[in-house]
Design an enzyme around this catalytic site. Structure first.
Site, PDB file in Angstrom:
ATOM      1  N   VAL A  78     -28.167  10.525 -10.802  1.00 19.34           N
ATOM      2  CA  VAL A  78     -29.518  10.460 -11.294  1.00 19.34           C
ATOM      3  C   VAL A  78     -30.575  10.096 -10.476  1.00 19.34           C
ATOM      4  O   VAL A  78     -30.479   9.152  -9.761  1.00 19.34           O
ATOM      5  CB  VAL A  78     -29.861   9.512 -12.720  1.00 19.34           C
ATOM      6  N   LEU A  80     -34.640   8.960 -10.170  1.00 14.54           N
ATOM      7  CA  LEU A  80     -35.812   8.696 -10.935  1.00 14.54           C
ATOM      8  C   LEU A  80     -36.877   8.230  -9.836  1.00 14.54           C
ATOM      9  O   LEU A  80     -36.684   7.724  -8.757  1.00 14.54           O
ATOM     10  CB  LEU A  80     -35.571   7.349 -11.532  1.00 14.54           C
ATOM     11  N   SER A 105     -24.246   7.269 -10.666  1.00 18.36           N
ATOM     12  CA  SER A 105     -25.130   6.775  -9.546  1.00 18.36           C
ATOM     13  C   SER A 105     -26.688   7.076  -9.999  1.00 18.36           C
ATOM     14  O   SER A 105     -27.046   7.892 -10.562  1.00 18.36           O
ATOM     15  CB  SER A 105     -25.122   7.280  -8.046  1.00 18.36           C
ATOM     16  N   CYS A 106     -27.654   5.953  -9.626  1.00 17.45           N
ATOM     17  CA  CYS A 106     -28.865   6.084 -10.199  1.00 17.45           C
ATOM     18  C   CYS A 106     -29.607   5.567  -8.830  1.00 17.45           C
ATOM     19  O   CYS A 106     -29.466   4.529  -8.412  1.00 17.45           O
ATOM     20  CB  CYS A 106     -29.352   5.185 -11.459  1.00 17.45           C
ATOM     21  N   ILE A 107     -30.549   6.467  -8.482  1.00 14.64           N
ATOM     22  CA  ILE A 107     -31.344   6.279  -7.176  1.00 14.64           C
ATOM     23  C   ILE A 107     -32.744   6.575  -7.440  1.00 14.64           C
ATOM     24  O   ILE A 107     -33.181   7.474  -8.201  1.00 14.64           O
ATOM     25  CB  ILE A 107     -31.052   7.212  -6.130  1.00 14.64           C
TER      26      ILE A 107
END
Length: 126
Positions: A78, A80, A105-107
């Site tokens: 993801v 953002l 994963s969120c970056i």
């Protein structure tokens, strides 16, 4: 190894030189999906929740073309543009994965194409 291009008209067309997805053996690699309406090409970003919904509808359409569902996803990444959206993102995202959510994963990134606040890419098993 078999390599197959996956494409459907029920998800937004690529806005650059890439495929919507590539199947390699029993893995399916989906390109990042923006919250674009496939019919109009417009971004659906009234709220981060609307953006999540649109991204995941696009992902579902590509998965369906390969005979898969969200349950086939093993990893999401993801992106953002504002980590302040993280909690609202999680609230909406969790509705799509109520049980055994995929690895993720969120970056936070500086910018995304078309000034989108969000992009989601996935890897699925067929």
């Amino acid at each position: 190894m078999n390599r197959k291009v996956i494409q459907t008209l029920t998800a937004p067309a690529a806005i650059g030189p890439y495929s919507q997805a590539i199947q390699a053996g029993n893995l399916l690699f989906l390109s990042g999906q923006l919250p674009m309406d496939p019919a109009t090409g417009d971004l659906n970003v009234k709220s981060i929740g609307d953006a999540v919904d649109q991204c995941l509808r696009n992902i579902q359409a590509i998965l369906k073309q390969s005979g898969c569902t969200l349950a086939n996803i093993v990893k999401t990444t993801v992106f953002l543009t504002d980590m302040a959206d993280f909690n609202a993102f999680n609230e909406q995202y969790s509705r799509y994965f109520p049980d055994s959510a995929p690895a993720r994963s969120c970056i936070q990134v500086a910018a995304l194409p078309r000034e989108s606040p969000l992009e989601i890419e996935v890897i699925a098993m067929i």
